[in-house]
Design a protein around this motif. Structure first.
Motif, PDB file in Angstrom:
ATOM      1  N   GLU A   2      -2.785 -55.238 -50.154  1.00 43.42           N
ATOM      2  CA  GLU A   2      -1.892 -54.633 -51.144  1.00 43.42           C
ATOM      3  C   GLU A   2      -1.948 -55.372 -52.468  1.00 43.42           C
ATOM      4  OE1 GLU A   2       2.890 -53.662 -51.743  1.00 43.42           O
ATOM      5  OE2 GLU A   2       2.134 -54.285 -49.775  1.00 43.42           O
ATOM      6  N   VAL A  62      -4.436 -55.112 -55.649  1.00 43.39           N
ATOM      7  CA  VAL A  62      -4.044 -54.290 -56.800  1.00 43.39           C
ATOM      8  C   VAL A  62      -3.102 -55.074 -57.707  1.00 43.39           C
ATOM      9  CG1 VAL A  62      -2.943 -52.146 -57.561  1.00 43.39           C
ATOM     10  CG2 VAL A  62      -4.250 -52.175 -55.429  1.00 43.39           C
ATOM     11  N   ASN A 117       0.780 -49.093 -61.543  1.00 42.90           N
ATOM     12  CA  ASN A 117      -0.254 -49.367 -60.539  1.00 42.90           C
ATOM     13  C   ASN A 117      -1.010 -48.125 -60.088  1.00 42.90           C
ATOM     14  OD1 ASN A 117      -0.126 -52.257 -60.053  1.00 42.90           O
ATOM     15  ND2 ASN A 117       1.900 -51.901 -59.181  1.00 42.90           N
ATOM     16  N   ALA A 170      -4.650 -48.794 -58.498  1.00 45.12           N
ATOM     17  CA  ALA A 170      -4.726 -48.713 -57.041  1.00 45.12           C
ATOM     18  C   ALA A 170      -5.887 -47.841 -56.604  1.00 45.12           C
ATOM     19  CB  ALA A 170      -3.414 -48.164 -56.472  1.00 45.12           C
ATOM     20  N   THR A 200      -9.084 -49.631 -57.260  1.00 42.30           N
ATOM     21  CA  THR A 200      -9.250 -50.677 -56.243  1.00 42.30           C
ATOM     22  C   THR A 200      -9.828 -50.091 -54.967  1.00 42.30           C
ATOM     23  OG1 THR A 200      -7.413 -51.987 -57.128  1.00 42.30           O
ATOM     24  CG2 THR A 200      -8.063 -52.414 -54.859  1.00 42.30           C
ATOM     25  N   ASN A 206       0.925 -46.087 -53.936  1.00 44.20           N
ATOM     26  CA  ASN A 206      -0.230 -46.913 -54.271  1.00 44.20           C
ATOM     27  C   ASN A 206      -0.691 -47.835 -53.139  1.00 44.20           C
ATOM     28  OD1 ASN A 206      -0.150 -45.910 -57.000  1.00 44.20           O
ATOM     29  ND2 ASN A 206       1.547 -47.318 -57.403  1.00 44.20           N
ATOM     30  N   SER A 207       0.238 -48.428 -52.421  1.00 48.62           N
ATOM     31  CA  SER A 207      -0.119 -49.478 -51.461  1.00 48.62           C
ATOM     32  C   SER A 207      -0.968 -48.977 -50.304  1.00 48.62           C
ATOM     33  CB  SER A 207       1.153 -50.141 -50.916  1.00 48.62           C
ATOM     34  OG  SER A 207       1.885 -50.758 -51.960  1.00 48.62           O
TER      35      SER A 207
END
Length: 326
Positions: free
Chosen positions: A159, A162, A215, A219, A222, A256-257
């Protein structure tokens, strides 16, 4: 405000990545994030309603004021410092900008924190591993099994690839140290008040939403870089990483996570998510990836390898763009 050229911003970002690799995240009293945290705590004491009868909208407005003041002060102070340094000498401005950007990154810091969990797990010292897990997550750690402790560390590294690397790096590329510090202040706000509990559900609403917005693009980028990293690293599966993102990322409560967690889970061949406990209350977290085995300490090392591979790809990309602009 100091305006740097694209070439200068690229070089500052490259220098910041290298500084972070070497120096990491020292816990100095003068570290900018420590001062941001103190500012947030002071403003919270001032702005959090003392009247329990305050309406949700009132609490939200006060929380929005907390957010605006924090990011405004962080951006303004950083702009002033860089301007003063540049006025003294342009190279001092460059040096301070690179250093301040590096303080918004935490590749080495993430690695060090995860290794604090990895080492005692490999030594069979579950008690110490649980203690160090408690330094990096908010869940209860007293009864974690070895696979659960490893999962917590892997999820944290995934996580925060990011939050602690790509997001501040992208904002630095847009607006130098001031914008990178604005991002870091927003992320710090989210980590301190962006909880969905009784105290912060309204007061931290603005901070949590701002963090989600900032983010959103990093994200997704990433996720792409993690798939590329999986293609480079031995024992990783890039195709499964991409399939995992498409299948599981949207199940995560965060917009996002889920992307980096699903990417890492698919690349390594493990399953993240599951039951977490917060203050004794169980919380079900969506599963990311396909479970082929229980998590092991070596999966922590694998997630760290992906983190560094992403940073190397980013560094190489920045260097390539800089050479093309010469």
């Amino acid at each position: 405000m100091i305006f740097y050229s694209i070439q200068e911003l690229l070089l500052l970002a490259i220098a910041a990545i290298v500084l972070d690799w070497i120096i990491g995240d020292p816990k100095w009293p003068t570290h900018p994030v420590i001062w941001i945290g103190r500012l947030i705590k002071g403003l919270e004491r001032l702005l959090y309603p003392r009247d329990n009868a305050a309406s949700p909208i009132t609490v939200k407005l006060r929380g929005c004021l907390l957010t605006l003041i924090t990011i405004g002060v962080s951006w303004g102070m950083m702009t002033l410092i860089v301007w003063l340094a540049d006025a003294i000498h342009v190279w001092l401005g460059y040096a301070l900008s690179a250093w301040f950007i590096s303080t918004t990154l935490a590749v080495k810091g993430l690695k060090d924190a995860a290794m604090l969990v990895y080492v005692p797990l490999t030594q069979g010292n579950l008690t110490a591993a649980r203690r160090y897990v408690g330094y990096i997550v908010g869940r209860d750690t007293d009864s974690l099994s070895e696979p659960e402790a490893a999962r917590a560390a892997v999820e944290t590294v995934a996580e925060n690839t990011v939050d602690a690397f790509l997001s501040p790096l992208l904002f630095a590329l847009i607006g130098g140290a001031p914008l990178a510090m604005l991002y870091r202040s927003a992320n710090t706000l989210d980590s301190m008040v962006g909880y969905r509990n009784e105290k912060y559900i309204h007061f931290g609403w603005c901070s949590a939403r701002l963090d989600d917005v900032l983010n959103y693009i990093p994200a997704r980028l990433t996720g792409v870089l993690m798939v590329a990293a999986a293609a480079m690293l031995p024992g990783m599966n890039a195709r499964r990483s991409w399939r995992s993102i498409r299948r599981f990322a949207s199940l995560h409560p965060s917009p996002n996570s889920g992307i980096p967690e699903a990417a890492v889970a698919g690349a390594i061949g493990i399953q993240l998510g599951g039951v977490n406990r917060y203050f004794g209350v169980e919380s079900e977290r969506a599963r990311m990836g396909w479970k082929s085995r229980e998590l092991e300490p070596r999966d922590i090392r694998a997630s760290i390898s992906m983190l560094y591979a992403v940073s190397i790809i980013a560094l190489a990309g920045l260097g390539g763009v800089w050479l093309c602009l010469l």
